[in-house]
Motif scaffolding. Structure first.
Motif, PDB file in Angstrom:
ATOM      1  N   ASP A 120       8.710 -22.330   8.752  1.00 43.64           N
ATOM      2  CA  ASP A 120      10.063 -22.782   8.403  1.00 43.64           C
ATOM      3  C   ASP A 120      10.476 -23.858   9.395  1.00 43.64           C
ATOM      4  N   ASP A 121      11.777 -24.194   9.383  1.00 42.42           N
ATOM      5  CA  ASP A 121      12.239 -25.309  10.222  1.00 42.42           C
ATOM      6  C   ASP A 121      12.662 -24.885  11.625  1.00 42.42           C
ATOM      7  N   ARG A 122      12.772 -23.583  11.855  1.00 40.49           N
ATOM      8  CA  ARG A 122      13.230 -23.124  13.166  1.00 40.49           C
ATOM      9  C   ARG A 122      12.055 -23.058  14.126  1.00 40.49           C
ATOM     10  N   ILE A 123      12.354 -23.075  15.428  1.00 43.04           N
ATOM     11  CA  ILE A 123      11.243 -22.937  16.378  1.00 43.04           C
ATOM     12  C   ILE A 123      11.368 -21.681  17.238  1.00 43.04           C
ATOM     13  N   GLU A 124      12.493 -21.012  17.143  1.00 40.50           N
ATOM     14  CA  GLU A 124      12.655 -19.771  17.914  1.00 40.50           C
ATOM     15  C   GLU A 124      13.409 -18.738  17.068  1.00 40.50           C
ATOM     16  N   GLY A 125      13.469 -17.535  17.582  1.00 41.57           N
ATOM     17  CA  GLY A 125      14.214 -16.486  16.885  1.00 41.57           C
ATOM     18  C   GLY A 125      13.290 -15.521  16.187  1.00 41.57           C
ATOM     19  N   GLU A 126      13.903 -14.755  15.297  1.00 42.06           N
ATOM     20  CA  GLU A 126      13.142 -13.747  14.562  1.00 42.06           C
ATOM     21  C   GLU A 126      12.180 -14.412  13.588  1.00 42.06           C
ATOM     22  N   SER A 127      11.104 -13.699  13.279  1.00 41.60           N
ATOM     23  CA  SER A 127      10.162 -14.227  12.288  1.00 41.60           C
ATOM     24  C   SER A 127      10.837 -14.295  10.935  1.00 41.60           C
TER      25      SER A 127
ATOM     26  N   PRO B 180       7.492 -22.880  14.620  1.00 40.32           N
ATOM     27  CA  PRO B 180       7.868 -22.742  13.201  1.00 40.32           C
ATOM     28  C   PRO B 180       6.975 -21.778  12.428  1.00 40.32           C
ATOM     29  N   LEU B 181       5.945 -21.277  13.072  1.00 41.82           N
ATOM     30  CA  LEU B 181       4.985 -20.408  12.378  1.00 41.82           C
ATOM     31  C   LEU B 181       5.353 -18.932  12.541  1.00 41.82           C
ATOM     32  N   SER B 182       5.433 -18.247  11.420  1.00 40.83           N
ATOM     33  CA  SER B 182       5.598 -16.785  11.464  1.00 40.83           C
ATOM     34  C   SER B 182       4.282 -16.161  11.037  1.00 40.83           C
ATOM     35  N   ILE B 183       3.798 -15.225  11.857  1.00 46.11           N
ATOM     36  CA  ILE B 183       2.530 -14.569  11.542  1.00 46.11           C
ATOM     37  C   ILE B 183       2.821 -13.123  11.177  1.00 46.11           C
TER      38      ILE B 183
END
Lengths: 286, 258
Positions: B42-49, B23-26
């Motif tokens: 955010d609530d997602r765990i994969e995909g684009e930042s 869930p972390l975007s850096i």
């Protein structure tokens, strides 16, 4: 002038000058070594134990060192140790009578140190004065109050009076005294309070927050909500909780009542009718 | 399972590099020998930042040299983790269980050329604080609610969660009842196999209520991740075993704390 010069010439023999030089060197070297040892010991003890112990050890080293230096100087000046001790005894008794308060403070200081109720860096409440302990000295405890005033408390007073060590234990409890209107649903209020606490990062999950029904107040239901924080985060949690509760209560429409009085004519009759009059209407005084 | 989560990123003096770990975007950018880091969750765990938030709080670090490549590695949280087991757990005398709990990682960013220079460590999930101990002494830990599972399925593997196998032995002659386990994560290594993060196997032996539990960190890849590669060493050196308080029943903090 000639008389003084003659006296100096008579007094300052070669042997005496040598003695003075020897004593000066002894004092300079002795004090330098003593200060060096003191600094090293303070650094070592503070690093490995606590700054409080470092300070105490440093003082002990200085007192013992200065006593030794004094004895060595007096010995060099030709004073024997036995008469010195005798004289010290006599002087001690005289001084003891003359300085009872100071000696009481010194002895109290030893008891304070032995008891370890507080240490340098602790936040203390002494007779309503709150501050950080700067030092525990021979005669007094020194504190820096939070408004940056300096407080000196004699050791004897510290021994005799009650004080609170605010930061002795690692965690602290924040108390929020909350009043809500009688019309409010207390279950909903409870949910909101716990939710507010949960959302504040400084609020510890354990010990868990607690809601206590305090009393039926004259104008409100009085509640006590408590949550825990580490001693470092205490103020952050207190501010966060109080501000968070006010914000959420405003958002959820929960009334925080101010003191008010409802007048009834008795249980068998209806309340007294009260009408608000518009400004242009005249009120009738009877 | 995404294998590219733990990788090296290249920074130039132009532009911002985004990187997602669970869930972390850096967000990383570089200006000469300075590195800027910001994060959002955010609530997602994969995909684009997630897009860079307009109110992103940057932290700036000046480095000894203008490094270009930076390694993103998983590390355990910087404090012990107290795992709430959801349900009251009871282990009979002489019984033992092997359970798994999943701990959210922290992300460590270091220059590739100087791995001992830690620029920052960011939690993938913000964990609440909790106190493990009594009112007069104890330790500040992170609180985590986890279904300690007996069986792991593929769906339980997530890029930002470390699977910690625990073997609990009750060698006492009384029931072991607990609701919380304190995981001393600072003594655990992290291994990676097929994109899944695993910790050392921890063996906890409970002797009696009066004594602390004996904890053995086996300092080896668990059987489930055989062939896994060591990617992070423990924060504190591993001792073969040590005795500490490990289990907690909620009743430890009752009205006496009021």
């Amino acid at each position: 002038m000639d008389v003084i010069a003659g006296l100096l010439e008579e007094y300052l023999t070669e042997a005496r000058v040598l003695q003075l030089v020897r004593i000066t060197i002894l004092l300079i070297l002795g004090l330098s070594v003593l200060l060096f040892i003191r600094r090293a010991i303070i650094r070592y003890v503070s690093k490995n134990y606590a700054p409080h112990y470092g300070m105490l050890t440093g003082k002990l080293v200085v007192y013992v060192g200065i006593t030794l230096l004094l004895v060595m100087v007096l010995h060099d000046l030709g004073f024997g140790l036995t008469p010195l001790l005798g004289a010290a005894g006599v002087i001690g008794i005289a001084l003891g009578f003359a300085s009872q308060t100071s000696i009481s403070n010194v002895i109290s200081g030893f008891f304070l140190m032995a008891e370890q109720s507080f240490k340098v860096g602790d936040v203390m409440n002494v007779n309503g004065n709150v501050g950080i302990v700067l030092s525990i000295d021979t005669l007094s405890v020194k504190l820096r109050m939070f408004d940056n005033r300096f407080l000196r408390v004699p050791n004897e007073s510290m021994i005799k009076s009650e004080f609170i060590n605010i930061t002795k234990f690692p965690i602290r409890r924040v108390d929020c005294h909350i009043s809500v209107a009688y019309k409010e649903d207390l279950n909903r209020v409870s949910e909101i309070l716990f939710d507010v606490a949960e959302k504040i990062p400084y609020s510890l999950q354990e010990p868990p927050p607690l809601l206590i029904f305090d009393k039926f107040g004259s104008s409100s239901i009085d509640l006590l909500f408590v949550a825990w924080a580490t001693k470092e985060d205490f103020l952050k949690l207190r501010n966060g909780l109080n501000m968070g509760i006010k914000e959420r209560f405003d958002k959820e429409g929960i009334e925080i009542p101010f003191p008010h009085v409802s007048v009834y004519a008795g249980s068998a009759s209806k309340p007294l009718p009260v009408d608000l009059l518009k400004s242009e209407q005249k009120s009738i005084r009877t | 399972m995404c294998n590219s989560v733990w990788e090296t990123v290249r920074l130039t003096d132009e532009g911002i590099v985004n990187h997602r770990v669970g869930p972390l975007s850096i967000y990383l950018k570089k200006i000469l020998n300075e590195v800027w880091v910001a994060a959002s969750r955010d609530d997602r765990i994969e995909g684009e930042s997630q897009a860079l938030p307009p109110d992103a709080e940057w932290t700036r670090t000046a480095l000894p040299a203008p490094y270009e490549k930076f390694v993103i590695t998983p590390v355990f949280p910087d404090r012990s983790v107290v795992v709430d087991t959801d349900y009251f757990y009871r282990i009979y005398p002489g019984s033992n269980v092997r359970v798994y709990c999943r701990v959210p990682v922290f992300v460590r960013i270091t220059p590739e050329a100087k791995p001992d220079l830690v620029i920052t460590e960011l939690p993938t999930v913000i964990l609440s604080g909790t106190w493990f101990g009594i009112f007069t002494e104890g330790e500040l830990s992170y609180a985590l609610t986890s279904t300690v599972r007996r069986i792991l399925e593929k769906k339980h593997f997530e890029p930002h969660l470390i699977v910690c196998p625990l073997e609990i032995h009750n060698t006492s002659n009384v029931d072991l009842k607990f609701e919380k386990i304190c995981l001393r994560t600072e003594r655990l290594s992290i291994y990676k196999k097929e994109g899944v993060l695993w910790s050392d196997e921890t063996k906890i032996t409970y002797h009696s209520k009066e004594e602390d539990s004996i904890i053995e960190a086996k300092a080896a890849v668990p059987a489930e991740a055989k062939g896994g590669k060591l990617i992070t060493s423990p924060r504190t050196p591993v001792r073969k075993s040590f005795a500490v308080r490990t289990f907690k029943v909620l009743r430890d903090f009752n009205i006496s704390g009021f």
